[in-house]
Scaffold this motif. Structure first.
Motif, PDB file in Angstrom:
ATOM      1  N   ILE A  58       5.754  -4.852  -4.861  1.00  0.00           N
ATOM      2  CA  ILE A  58       4.822  -3.759  -4.625  1.00  0.00           C
ATOM      3  C   ILE A  58       3.501  -4.434  -4.289  1.00  0.00           C
ATOM      4  N   PHE A  59       2.859  -4.003  -3.200  1.00  0.00           N
ATOM      5  CA  PHE A  59       1.670  -4.692  -2.717  1.00  0.00           C
ATOM      6  C   PHE A  59       0.535  -3.705  -2.450  1.00  0.00           C
ATOM      7  N   ASN A  60      -0.676  -4.257  -2.261  1.00  0.00           N
ATOM      8  CA  ASN A  60      -1.854  -3.443  -1.983  1.00  0.00           C
ATOM      9  C   ASN A  60      -1.647  -2.573  -0.749  1.00  0.00           C
ATOM     10  N   GLU A  61      -2.226  -1.397  -0.768  1.00  0.00           N
ATOM     11  CA  GLU A  61      -2.017  -0.412   0.292  1.00  0.00           C
ATOM     12  C   GLU A  61      -2.391  -0.911   1.686  1.00  0.00           C
ATOM     13  N   TYR A  62      -3.509  -1.596   1.815  1.00  0.00           N
ATOM     14  CA  TYR A  62      -3.974  -2.022   3.142  1.00  0.00           C
ATOM     15  C   TYR A  62      -3.733  -3.511   3.401  1.00  0.00           C
ATOM     16  N   ALA A  63      -2.790  -4.078   2.698  1.00  0.00           N
ATOM     17  CA  ALA A  63      -2.517  -5.507   2.818  1.00  0.00           C
ATOM     18  C   ALA A  63      -1.737  -5.835   4.082  1.00  0.00           C
ATOM     19  N   GLY A  64      -1.997  -6.993   4.609  1.00  0.00           N
ATOM     20  CA  GLY A  64      -1.139  -7.581   5.624  1.00  0.00           C
ATOM     21  C   GLY A  64      -1.308  -7.148   7.055  1.00  0.00           C
ATOM     22  N   THR A  65      -0.430  -7.721   7.864  1.00  0.00           N
ATOM     23  CA  THR A  65      -0.393  -7.490   9.299  1.00  0.00           C
ATOM     24  C   THR A  65       1.036  -7.153   9.694  1.00  0.00           C
ATOM     25  N   GLU A  66       1.186  -6.062  10.442  1.00  0.00           N
ATOM     26  CA  GLU A  66       2.525  -5.691  10.914  1.00  0.00           C
ATOM     27  C   GLU A  66       2.893  -6.513  12.139  1.00  0.00           C
ATOM     28  N   VAL A  67       4.125  -6.974  12.168  1.00  0.00           N
ATOM     29  CA  VAL A  67       4.664  -7.697  13.315  1.00  0.00           C
ATOM     30  C   VAL A  67       6.074  -7.169  13.595  1.00  0.00           C
ATOM     31  N   THR A  68       6.462  -7.196  14.860  1.00  0.00           N
ATOM     32  CA  THR A  68       7.793  -6.736  15.238  1.00  0.00           C
ATOM     33  C   THR A  68       8.563  -7.897  15.842  1.00  0.00           C
ATOM     34  N   ASP A  69       9.794  -8.061  15.371  1.00  0.00           N
ATOM     35  CA  ASP A  69      10.673  -9.109  15.868  1.00  0.00           C
ATOM     36  C   ASP A  69      12.065  -8.521  16.009  1.00  0.00           C
ATOM     37  N   GLU A  70      12.622  -8.591  17.192  1.00  0.00           N
ATOM     38  CA  GLU A  70      13.955  -8.060  17.478  1.00  0.00           C
ATOM     39  C   GLU A  70      14.072  -6.589  17.060  1.00  0.00           C
TER      40      GLU A  70
END
Length: 87
Positions: A58-70
């Motif tokens: 479970i992580f912070n609501e606005y955390a990270g970067t979305e990436v798409t692969d395949e």
């Protein structure tokens, strides 16, 4: 497949339910929500990481970067953005 660097984690988010347990189709506003829960698919190169592949986090609501692969969308987050984990 994408390999995160350092203390980052590659997360596959849980899907938002579009139908309630009673069979009611939920409105679009619910479908647009994103859960802050997922499974660690890959871990970074930092040897001191506590998370392992397969951990449910479970992580912070606005955390990270979305990436798409395949045609699959993942989230790359810092291990420090993890609030709780299982596994």
């Amino acid at each position: 497949m994408i390999c995160p660097n350092g203390s980052r984690l590659l997360i596959l988010r849980d899907a938002v339910e579009t139908v309630s347990s009673g069979g009611i189709v939920l409105p679009d506003s619910v479908k647009e929500q994103r859960l802050n829960k997922g499974v660690v698919v890959r871990v970074g190169t930092d040897p001191d990481l506590k998370m392992k592949e397969g951990c449910v986090v479970i992580f912070n609501e606005y955390a990270g970067t979305e990436v798409t692969d395949e045609n699959v969308t993942y989230l790359i987050i810092e291990e420090s953005d993890v609030i709780a984990f299982e596994g």
